[in-house]
Scaffold this motif. Structure first.
Motif, mmCIF file in Angstrom:
data_model
loop_
_atom_site.group_PDB
_atom_site.id
_atom_site.type_symbol
_atom_site.label_atom_id
_atom_site.label_comp_id
_atom_site.label_asym_id
_atom_site.label_seq_id
_atom_site.Cartn_x
_atom_site.Cartn_y
_atom_site.Cartn_z
ATOM 1 N N ASP A 36 -0.624 -1.891 -7.350
ATOM 2 C CA ASP A 36 0.521 -1.406 -6.606
ATOM 3 C C ASP A 36 0.096 -0.282 -5.665
ATOM 4 O O ASP A 36 -0.317 0.785 -6.119
ATOM 5 C CB ASP A 36 1.584 -0.901 -7.588
ATOM 6 N N LEU A 37 0.199 -0.534 -4.396
ATOM 7 C CA LEU A 37 -0.061 0.498 -3.394
ATOM 8 C C LEU A 37 1.180 0.706 -2.533
ATOM 9 O O LEU A 37 1.091 1.024 -1.354
ATOM 10 C CB LEU A 37 -1.257 0.102 -2.515
ATOM 11 N N ASN A 38 2.344 0.501 -3.142
ATOM 12 C CA ASN A 38 3.584 0.558 -2.375
ATOM 13 C C ASN A 38 3.817 1.892 -1.679
ATOM 14 O O ASN A 38 4.444 1.922 -0.620
ATOM 15 C CB ASN A 38 4.786 0.180 -3.243
ATOM 16 N N ARG A 39 3.338 2.984 -2.244
ATOM 17 C CA ARG A 39 3.528 4.270 -1.560
ATOM 18 C C ARG A 39 2.859 4.224 -0.180
ATOM 19 O O ARG A 39 3.431 4.671 0.809
ATOM 20 C CB ARG A 39 2.970 5.408 -2.403
ATOM 21 N N LEU A 40 1.647 3.666 -0.138
ATOM 22 C CA LEU A 40 0.951 3.529 1.143
ATOM 23 C C LEU A 40 1.624 2.468 2.007
ATOM 24 O O LEU A 40 1.853 2.675 3.200
ATOM 25 C CB LEU A 40 -0.514 3.159 0.917
ATOM 26 N N PHE A 41 1.919 1.321 1.404
ATOM 27 C CA PHE A 41 2.494 0.222 2.166
ATOM 28 C C PHE A 41 3.810 0.599 2.844
ATOM 29 O O PHE A 41 4.039 0.246 3.995
ATOM 30 C CB PHE A 41 2.709 -0.996 1.264
ATOM 31 N N LYS A 42 4.668 1.309 2.134
ATOM 32 C CA LYS A 42 5.956 1.699 2.717
ATOM 33 C C LYS A 42 5.741 2.571 3.953
ATOM 34 O O LYS A 42 6.410 2.397 4.965
ATOM 35 C CB LYS A 42 6.812 2.433 1.689
#
Length: 177
Positions: A36-42
């Motif tokens: 999960d790299l959602n912080r970066l992706f967002k």
């Protein structure tokens, strides 16, 4: 995550792989198997759901079921070929065939300031389903139950360029503990 974020903001190129269902991680729940790299992706204008994998009825490969049993199509093991690759992009232009298993997908986030260029795509005979279904599956033919193709392709890999924002607008995160 902070180091990756800062590297990209300084103009560094990154090839990032995330996996919604790391099959080699035996004994873990499907959510524990997901990266999960959602912080970066967002911050970078990319939508990704770490709980979903893609099945594709057109691209599914057959898998053996053991001695005396007929092979079956495994909707989550896919063969990508010429029609699934962005042939005009030098990143994938020399690839011929790719086999992927329990693959996730990405999308360009609404209101993103980045440019999102699909590199690998499914067919229109694809559907997203919970990764947990793979963890509980006894037989690949179970994936066909309730399978309804979306009618539109999913993006499996993309090139993201442009105005990338920091996932850490307040600077270096303070360590907890």
């Amino acid at each position: 995550l902070f180091a990756i974020d800062q590297y990209v903001l300084r103009g560094g190129n990154a090839l990032i792989f995330v996996d919604p269902f790391a099959e080699q991680e035996k004994g873990l729940t499907s959510t524990d198997r997901a990266s999960d790299l959602n912080r970066l992706f967002k911050a970078w204008g990319v939508d990704y759901d770490k709980t979903k994998v893609l099945g594709d009825a057109q691209l599914a490969l057959q898998v053996g079921m053991g001695q005396g049993r007929a092979p079956v199509r495994h909707l989550a093991i896919l063969q990508l070929s010429d029609r699934n690759l962005a042939r005009d992009n030098m990143i994938v232009s020399k690839l011929e065939t790719l086999h992927v298993s329990s693959v996730g997908f990405v999308a360009h986030a609404k209101d993103a300031k980045t440019t999102f260029e699909p590199l690998l795509s499914s067919s229109e005979h694809a559907m997203a389903f919970d990764a947990e279904k793979l963890a509980l599956m006894q037989d690949p033919s179970e994936l066909t139950q309730g399978f309804t193709p979306s009618g539109t392709p999913f993006v499996l890999a993309a090139r993201v360029t442009g105005d990338v924002q920091s996932a850490f607008p307040d600077g270096v995160p303070q360590s907890e503990g």
